[in-house]
Write a protein that holds these residues in place. Structure first.
Motif, short mmCIF file in Angstrom:
data_model
loop_
_atom_site.label_atom_id
_atom_site.label_comp_id
_atom_site.label_asym_id
_atom_site.label_seq_id
_atom_site.Cartn_x
_atom_site.Cartn_y
_atom_site.Cartn_z
N ALA A 8 -10.47 2.87 -2.22
CA ALA A 8 -10.45 2.82 -3.20
C ALA A 8 -11.41 4.05 -3.34
N GLU A 9 -11.92 4.56 -1.81
CA GLU A 9 -12.61 5.49 -2.15
C GLU A 9 -12.13 6.91 -1.95
N LEU A 10 -10.80 7.24 -2.20
CA LEU A 10 -10.44 7.91 -2.01
C LEU A 10 -9.61 7.99 -3.84
N PHE A 11 -9.30 7.15 -4.56
CA PHE A 11 -8.80 7.01 -5.36
C PHE A 11 -10.34 7.45 -6.49
N ALA A 12 -11.38 7.07 -5.83
CA ALA A 12 -12.76 7.55 -7.05
C ALA A 12 -13.20 8.68 -6.07
N ALA A 70 -0.07 9.95 12.94
CA ALA A 70 1.12 10.57 11.76
C ALA A 70 0.66 8.92 10.73
N LEU A 71 0.04 7.82 11.50
CA LEU A 71 -0.08 6.81 10.27
C LEU A 71 -1.23 7.62 9.22
N VAL A 72 -2.11 8.45 10.01
CA VAL A 72 -3.44 8.79 9.45
C VAL A 72 -3.04 9.80 7.78
N ALA A 73 -1.58 10.18 8.17
CA ALA A 73 -0.82 11.31 7.66
C ALA A 73 -0.50 10.87 6.24
N MET A 74 0.58 9.96 7.05
CA MET A 74 1.10 8.86 5.94
C MET A 74 0.17 8.36 4.85
N TYR A 75 -0.86 7.92 5.72
CA TYR A 75 -1.79 7.30 4.51
C TYR A 75 -2.35 7.89 3.60
N PHE A 76 -2.74 9.43 3.85
CA PHE A 76 -3.28 10.28 3.08
C PHE A 76 -1.79 10.82 1.90
N ALA A 77 -1.17 10.86 2.32
CA ALA A 77 0.36 11.40 1.84
C ALA A 77 0.32 10.46 0.59
N MET A 78 0.24 9.32 0.72
CA MET A 78 0.68 7.88 0.29
C MET A 78 -0.27 8.19 -0.96
N THR A 79 -1.54 8.51 -0.85
CA THR A 79 -2.67 8.39 -1.68
C THR A 79 -2.50 9.80 -2.75
N GLU A 80 -2.46 10.94 -2.11
CA GLU A 80 -2.43 12.07 -2.84
C GLU A 80 -1.09 11.28 -4.14
N ALA A 81 -0.29 11.03 -3.53
CA ALA A 81 0.76 10.86 -4.24
C ALA A 81 0.95 10.11 -5.64
N LEU A 82 0.26 8.46 -5.03
CA LEU A 82 -0.08 8.08 -6.43
C LEU A 82 -1.17 8.52 -7.10
N VAL A 83 -2.12 8.59 -7.16
CA VAL A 83 -3.98 9.88 -7.32
C VAL A 83 -3.11 10.80 -8.24
N THR A 84 -1.90 11.28 -8.37
CA THR A 84 -1.68 12.58 -9.09
C THR A 84 -0.24 12.42 -9.07
#
Length: 193
Positions: free
Chosen positions: A80-84, A139-153
């Motif tokens: 939620a914070e990344l989306f914010a 690797a999990l943290v990298a996936m976490y950011f990649a998934m979020t970046e993909a969805l927010v953009t």
């Protein structure tokens, strides 16, 4: 001037942005921009640096908060914070993505720096579930950011889904997925450890 540059570079990319556009948006003369930054390349580099630091300070601070939260609540809050962050700073991701295209690895550096913060925080929370991911945590943290970046953009063909639904999807996919791997295919994590 940097706020204006961020808007101009986000909207037009590096090749399409001009000093004139930045000056007009900032309400200053072109000469003032040249005196402050020298040229468009230097202005872009400073803009990228400022955006990278803003993103790091904001996202890292949010990731370190609430040490007492359980894994699912913490993960959901961080999604939620990344989306914010993207909603509050709509020019940030486009500038960082443009930097990558221009050969400035700002987004890559940002992910690496944030991985250090988030890896430690997530490791403690996974331990409460009996999961010791070892190096898989990075690797999990990298996936976490990649998934979020993909969805927010992501550009949706129609009205985008409610962000809360996407945040729930990310949370359940991450937490549920890793627990499923740990319980049903532990060799996947073991090979990364």
């Amino acid at each position: 001037m940097l706020a204006a540059a961020r808007e101009v570079f986000a909207a037009n990319g590096l090749p399409g942005a001009t000093i004139e556009q930045v000056a007009r948006r900032a309400g200053v003369s072109r000469q003032a921009v040249y005196e402050q930054f020298g040229d468009k390349a230097a202005l872009f580099e400073q803009t990228v640096s400022d955006v990278e630091e803003l993103a790091y300070r904001t996202i890292a601070a949010r990731g370190e908060q609430d040490a007492g939260l359980d894994l699912r609540t913490w993960a959901r809050r961080n999604y939620a914070e990344l989306f914010a962050f993207v909603a509050e700073h709509p020019d940030a991701m486009p500038v960082l993505q443009e930097a990558e295209r221009a050969g400035i690895p700002a987004l890559t550096r940002l992910r690496s720096r944030l991985a250090e913060v988030y890896t430690d925080a997530s490791r403690r929370r996974w331990a409460a579930h009996g999961v010791e991911p070892g190096r898989a945590d990075t690797a999990l943290v990298a996936m976490y950011f990649a998934m979020t970046e993909a969805l927010v953009t992501l550009s949706w063909p129609e009205e985008p889904p409610d962000p809360e639904a996407l945040i729930d999807l990310l949370t359940e996919f991450t937490v549920g997925g890793i627990l499923r791997i740990y319980n049903h295919a532990p060799e996947v994590l073991a090979r990364i450890r």
